[in-house]
Scaffold this active site. Structure first.
Site, PDB file in Angstrom:
ATOM      1  N   ASP A 136       2.761   5.356  -6.615  1.00 62.69           N
ATOM      2  CA  ASP A 136       4.023   5.208  -5.873  1.00 62.69           C
ATOM      3  C   ASP A 136       5.245   5.065  -6.765  1.00 62.69           C
ATOM      4  O   ASP A 136       6.373   5.080  -6.272  1.00 62.69           O
ATOM      5  CB  ASP A 136       3.926   3.978  -4.948  1.00 62.69           C
ATOM      6  CG  ASP A 136       2.932   4.225  -3.826  1.00 62.69           C
ATOM      7  OD1 ASP A 136       2.044   3.382  -3.629  1.00 62.69           O
ATOM      8  OD2 ASP A 136       3.023   5.280  -3.185  1.00 62.69           O
ATOM      9  N   HIS A 181      -2.502  -2.190  -9.663  1.00 55.15           N
ATOM     10  CA  HIS A 181      -3.481  -1.523  -8.796  1.00 55.15           C
ATOM     11  C   HIS A 181      -4.765  -2.347  -8.789  1.00 55.15           C
ATOM     12  O   HIS A 181      -5.146  -2.918  -9.812  1.00 55.15           O
ATOM     13  CB  HIS A 181      -3.789  -0.113  -9.309  1.00 55.15           C
ATOM     14  CG  HIS A 181      -4.374   0.780  -8.263  1.00 55.15           C
ATOM     15  ND1 HIS A 181      -5.712   0.776  -7.973  1.00 55.15           N
ATOM     16  CD2 HIS A 181      -3.794   1.668  -7.424  1.00 55.15           C
ATOM     17  CE1 HIS A 181      -5.938   1.649  -7.002  1.00 55.15           C
ATOM     18  NE2 HIS A 181      -4.805   2.201  -6.643  1.00 55.15           N
ATOM     19  N   HIS A 239       0.863  -1.192   0.000  1.00 56.59           N
ATOM     20  CA  HIS A 239       0.000   0.000   0.000  1.00 56.59           C
ATOM     21  C   HIS A 239       0.895   1.237   0.000  1.00 56.59           C
ATOM     22  O   HIS A 239       1.713   1.402  -0.890  1.00 56.59           O
ATOM     23  CB  HIS A 239      -0.945  -0.091   1.215  1.00 56.59           C
ATOM     24  CG  HIS A 239      -2.037   0.929   1.293  1.00 56.59           C
ATOM     25  ND1 HIS A 239      -2.400   1.740   0.252  1.00 56.59           N
ATOM     26  CD2 HIS A 239      -2.870   1.257   2.324  1.00 56.59           C
ATOM     27  CE1 HIS A 239      -3.392   2.535   0.631  1.00 56.59           C
ATOM     28  NE2 HIS A 239      -3.702   2.263   1.891  1.00 56.59           N
TER      29      HIS A 239
HETATM   30  C1  SDX Z   1      -1.488   2.166  -3.315  1.00 58.56           C
HETATM   31  O1  SDX Z   1      -6.247   0.878  -3.322  1.00 58.56           O
HETATM   32  C2  SDX Z   1      -5.742   2.030  -3.519  1.00 58.56           C
HETATM   33  O2  SDX Z   1      -6.394   2.929  -3.995  1.00 58.56           O
HETATM   34  C3  SDX Z   1      -4.285   2.192  -3.080  1.00 58.56           C
HETATM   35  C4  SDX Z   1      -3.607   3.499  -3.449  1.00 58.56           C
HETATM   36  C5  SDX Z   1      -4.198   4.688  -2.699  1.00 58.56           C
HETATM   37  O3  SDX Z   1      -4.078   5.806  -3.206  1.00 58.56           O
HETATM   38  O4  SDX Z   1      -4.699   4.466  -1.559  1.00 58.56           O
HETATM   39  O5  SDX Z   1      -3.711   3.730  -4.840  1.00 58.56           O
HETATM   40  C6  SDX Z   1      -2.127   3.483  -3.066  1.00 58.56           C
HETATM   41  O6  SDX Z   1      -1.475   1.345  -2.437  1.00 58.56           O
HETATM   42  C7  SDX Z   1      -0.942   1.891  -4.686  1.00 58.56           C
HETATM   43  C8  SDX Z   1      -0.376   0.448  -4.813  1.00 58.56           C
HETATM   44  C9  SDX Z   1       1.049   0.441  -4.237  1.00 58.56           C
HETATM   45  N1  SDX Z   1       1.569  -0.928  -4.175  1.00 58.56           N
HETATM   46  C10 SDX Z   1       2.520  -1.375  -5.008  1.00 58.56           C
HETATM   47  O7  SDX Z   1       2.992  -0.716  -5.934  1.00 58.56           O
HETATM   48  C11 SDX Z   1       3.011  -2.796  -4.701  1.00 58.56           C
HETATM   49  C12 SDX Z   1       3.116  -3.594  -6.000  1.00 58.56           C
HETATM   50  N2  SDX Z   1       1.753  -3.814  -6.516  1.00 58.56           N
HETATM   51  C13 SDX Z   1       1.131  -5.080  -6.180  1.00 58.56           C
HETATM   52  O8  SDX Z   1       1.461  -5.628  -4.956  1.00 58.56           O
HETATM   53  C14 SDX Z   1      -0.345  -5.127  -6.574  1.00 58.56           C
HETATM   54  O9  SDX Z   1      -0.436  -4.644  -7.843  1.00 58.56           O
HETATM   55  C15 SDX Z   1      -1.367  -4.424  -5.700  1.00 58.56           C
HETATM   56  C16 SDX Z   1      -1.256  -4.801  -4.271  1.00 58.56           C
HETATM   57  C17 SDX Z   1      -1.242  -2.947  -5.817  1.00 58.56           C
HETATM   58  C18 SDX Z   1      -2.745  -4.811  -6.213  1.00 58.56           C
HETATM   59  O10 SDX Z   1      -2.889  -6.157  -5.942  1.00 58.56           O
HETATM   60  P1  SDX Z   1      -4.185  -6.986  -6.425  1.00 58.56           P
HETATM   61  O11 SDX Z   1      -5.240  -6.090  -6.927  1.00 58.56           O
HETATM   62  O12 SDX Z   1      -4.538  -7.931  -5.327  1.00 58.56           O
HETATM   63  O13 SDX Z   1      -3.669  -7.750  -7.668  1.00 58.56           O
HETATM   64  P2  SDX Z   1      -3.064  -9.186  -7.634  1.00 58.56           P
HETATM   65  O14 SDX Z   1      -2.003  -9.261  -6.573  1.00 58.56           O
HETATM   66  O15 SDX Z   1      -4.193 -10.152  -7.559  1.00 58.56           O
HETATM   67  O16 SDX Z   1      -2.325  -9.253  -9.044  1.00 58.56           O
HETATM   68  C19 SDX Z   1      -2.982  -9.758 -10.197  1.00 58.56           C
HETATM   69  C20 SDX Z   1      -1.854 -10.398 -11.007  1.00 58.56           C
HETATM   70  C21 SDX Z   1      -1.080 -11.471 -10.231  1.00 58.56           C
HETATM   71  O17 SDX Z   1      -0.496 -12.322 -11.192  1.00 58.56           O
HETATM   72  P3  SDX Z   1      -1.217 -13.791 -11.479  1.00 58.56           P
HETATM   73  O18 SDX Z   1      -1.417 -14.443 -10.111  1.00 58.56           O
HETATM   74  O19 SDX Z   1      -2.525 -13.445 -12.160  1.00 58.56           O
HETATM   75  O20 SDX Z   1      -0.244 -14.528 -12.359  1.00 58.56           O
HETATM   76  O21 SDX Z   1      -0.871  -9.386 -11.328  1.00 58.56           O
HETATM   77  C22 SDX Z   1       0.360  -9.735 -10.704  1.00 58.56           C
HETATM   78  C23 SDX Z   1       0.044 -10.719  -9.594  1.00 58.56           C
HETATM   79  O22 SDX Z   1       1.185 -11.538  -9.335  1.00 58.56           O
HETATM   80  N3  SDX Z   1       0.903  -8.488 -10.149  1.00 58.56           N
HETATM   81  C24 SDX Z   1       2.173  -8.135 -10.200  1.00 58.56           C
HETATM   82  C25 SDX Z   1       2.236  -6.879  -9.596  1.00 58.56           C
HETATM   83  N4  SDX Z   1       1.019  -6.503  -9.193  1.00 58.56           N
HETATM   84  C26 SDX Z   1       0.190  -7.517  -9.532  1.00 58.56           C
HETATM   85  N5  SDX Z   1       3.253  -8.780 -10.701  1.00 58.56           N
HETATM   86  C27 SDX Z   1       4.431  -8.114 -10.582  1.00 58.56           C
HETATM   87  N6  SDX Z   1       4.573  -6.896 -10.016  1.00 58.56           N
HETATM   88  C28 SDX Z   1       3.504  -6.255  -9.513  1.00 58.56           C
HETATM   89  N7  SDX Z   1       3.653  -5.054  -8.953  1.00 58.56           N
END
Ligand code: SDX
Length: 435
Positions: free
Chosen positions: A363, A307, A268
């Site tokens: 971020d 996201h 997050h």
């Molecule tokens: C913020 O919610 C909000 O509005 C948050 C925010 C706010 O203003 O409050 O916008 C702020 O928290 C932004 C997000 C910051 N976090 C990161 O940058 C961390 C990296 N991102 C991931 O951890 C992920 O994308 C999330 C946590 C942001 C979202 O996760 P989801 O929606 O649960 O998506 P998921 O984990 O189910 O991913 C779907 C697929 C998966 O692959 P498969 O299982 O389908 O093969 O996408 C892949 C994930 O492995 N994936 C990524 C990835 N993010 C998702 N693979 C590599 N790198 C990534 N960053």
């Protein structure tokens, strides 16, 4: 029959049910009537991590993840970032309307009247280890504020609620700057309200022996824009935490501390700090392919990418990227930007990321700017928490005024052991022997 409805046939009983559809949703409680018999509890929904569940109705922020749209109280984020001060946007989020000039002057004065903290907070702050993470300091000191304002528990009264809201908005930069100065081993700088919200924060951060820290106007404006971009984002993890803890009618300072704790998570708000560590680890553009390979093997995450809602470019990331250029004209270019831009270019053309609709989020570029401004990476999420306090409070206020809301208490699917009798101590090892 109203076509805004869902007709469900329960194949277990051949019974038919018609549920009303409102705002594109059905009420989960309408499923409870679907039973196999008098003893049946009724149907529930199972939605781990709330992937497809609306927890509330809100008028604060609108997101369209597919089209990359973000609006605060209906105003596009691009227009607010271009035309407003941060406190002007804070007024909008809390009150629902943009302020008139007189309202803004009064609001500025009201918030800036609350930038001081009790002197004992400094003693509390001094108790932290020299290298304590600023987010640990911030969440602790915000929770501690609940002990300085015992009357805050009367927040159901509008006057008391407003007082706690302006206190929290006003005091966050002061606590954040104290955490920063504690980490740097420097004395705390007394707030100077007449400098205004952001320049006062910069003065408390960067002042050394000069009478006043001369905040660079380009940097000050860039920080205002970053604060505006981070102010709210509908039902994200930390806002959901604020609402859940707030629904128990907990003290507003303790509730905000819980939201800060959620924000600190690396998935997050903590991601901006992790992005910088990731760029440091990659080190140079020619190391990017090897890192991308690790991500595609599932060994690493591309921090700052992806996201839950945006399946398009995060509109905030686009504005932050533009702001970076303005900041670097003053601070000099952060070489990490070259790695970030190349990383983005490669990722946006790679099937792995395209298929999963992974784009840069808020971020991805923010940390590069913060570092160029002189912040240490462990302070980046504090810079997220200061403005997001406004969004948390706007959502908390909305929760308290929503007749639909009550204490948050989800159900579960029990998958544990069936009823079994107590096992005396002397017999316990025995029953595991044959497991
Ligand atoms: C913020 O919610 C909000 O509005 C948050 C925010 C706010 O203003 O409050 O916008 C702020 O928290 C932004 C997000 C910051 N976090 C990161 O940058 C961390 C990296 N991102 C991931 O951890 C992920 O994308 C999330 C946590 C942001 C979202 O996760 P989801 O929606 O649960 O998506 P998921 O984990 O189910 O991913 C779907 C697929 C998966 O692959 P498969 O299982 O389908 O093969 O996408 C892949 C994930 O492995 N994936 C990524 C990835 N993010 C998702 N693979 C590599 N790198 C990534 N960053």
């Amino acid at each position: 029959m109203d076509n805004q409805s869902l007709t469900i046939i329960d194949n277990r009983t051949d019974k038919t049910y018609t549920l009303p559809i409102t705002n594109g949703t059905i009420r989960a409680m309408d499923l409870r009537q679907i039973k196999t018999g008098a003893e049946d509890f009724g149907l529930m929904t199972y939605d781990p991590a709330f992937m497809n569940t609306a927890s509330c109705q809100s008028a604060v922020t609108y997101l369209d993840g597919d089209r990359g749209i973000l609006r605060y109280r209906g105003y596009p984020i691009e227009q607010l970032a271009e035309n407003c001060t941060f406190l002007e946007v804070a007024y909008l989020l809390i009150h629902g309307e943009l302020p008139t000039a007189a309202e803004l002057d009064a609001w500025n004065e009201e918030v800036m009247r609350h930038v001081l903290v009790h002197e004992n907070v400094k003693k509390f702050m001094d108790g932290f280890h020299h290298d304590a993470h600023p987010m640990g300091i911030l969440m602790s000191t915000v929770a501690a504020l609940s002990t300085f304002y015992p009357e805050a528990k009367h927040f159901k009264e509008p006057v008391s609620r407003r007082l706690q809201i302006v206190r929290l908005i006003g005091k966050m930069p002061t606590l954040a700057s104290y955490a920063f100065r504690h980490r740097m081993g420097m004395p705390y700088v007394f707030p100077e309200p007449e400098l205004g919200y952001t320049k006062n924060y910069m003065n408390m951060l960067w002042k050394r022996t000069e009478p006043h820290y001369a905040a660079n106007p380009v940097i000050a404006r860039a920080l205002e824009v970053l604060f505006i971009l981070h102010a709210d984002h509908e039902q994200n993890c930390s806002t959901n935490t604020m609402r859940a803890v707030g629904s128990a009618m907990a003290d507003p300072y303790a509730t905000t501390a819980a939201a800060i704790a959620a924000l600190s998570g690396p998935l997050h708000g903590g991601a901006n700090e992790e992005v910088l560590r990731m760029l440091d680890e990659i080190g140079s553009v020619d190391h990017i392919p090897a890192f991308i390979a690790q991500v595609k093997e599932g060994k690493r995450k591309l921090m700052g990418f992806g996201h839950r809602v945006y399946k398009n470019y995060d509109p905030r990331a686009r504005i932050i990227k533009r702001t970076a250029d303005e900041v670097f004209q003053v601070t000099g270019r952060n070489p990490k930007l070259d790695i970030a831009v190349e990383l983005e270019k490669i990722a946006l053309n790679d099937e792995y990321f395209v298929k999963r609709k992974l784009y840069p989020n808020v971020d991805f570029y923010s940390g590069i700017i913060y570092q160029a401004m002189g912040f240490t990476p462990d302070h980046f999420t504090v810079l997220f928490g200061i403005p997001r306090t406004v969004g948390w409070l706007a959502q908390w206020q909305e929760l308290l005024q929503d007749p639909d809301q009550k204490i948050a208490r989800p159900r579960q699917i029990y998958i544990g052991a069936d009823k079994r009798d107590f096992v005396p101590m002397e017999q316990r090892g025995a029953q595991l022997a044959h497991v």
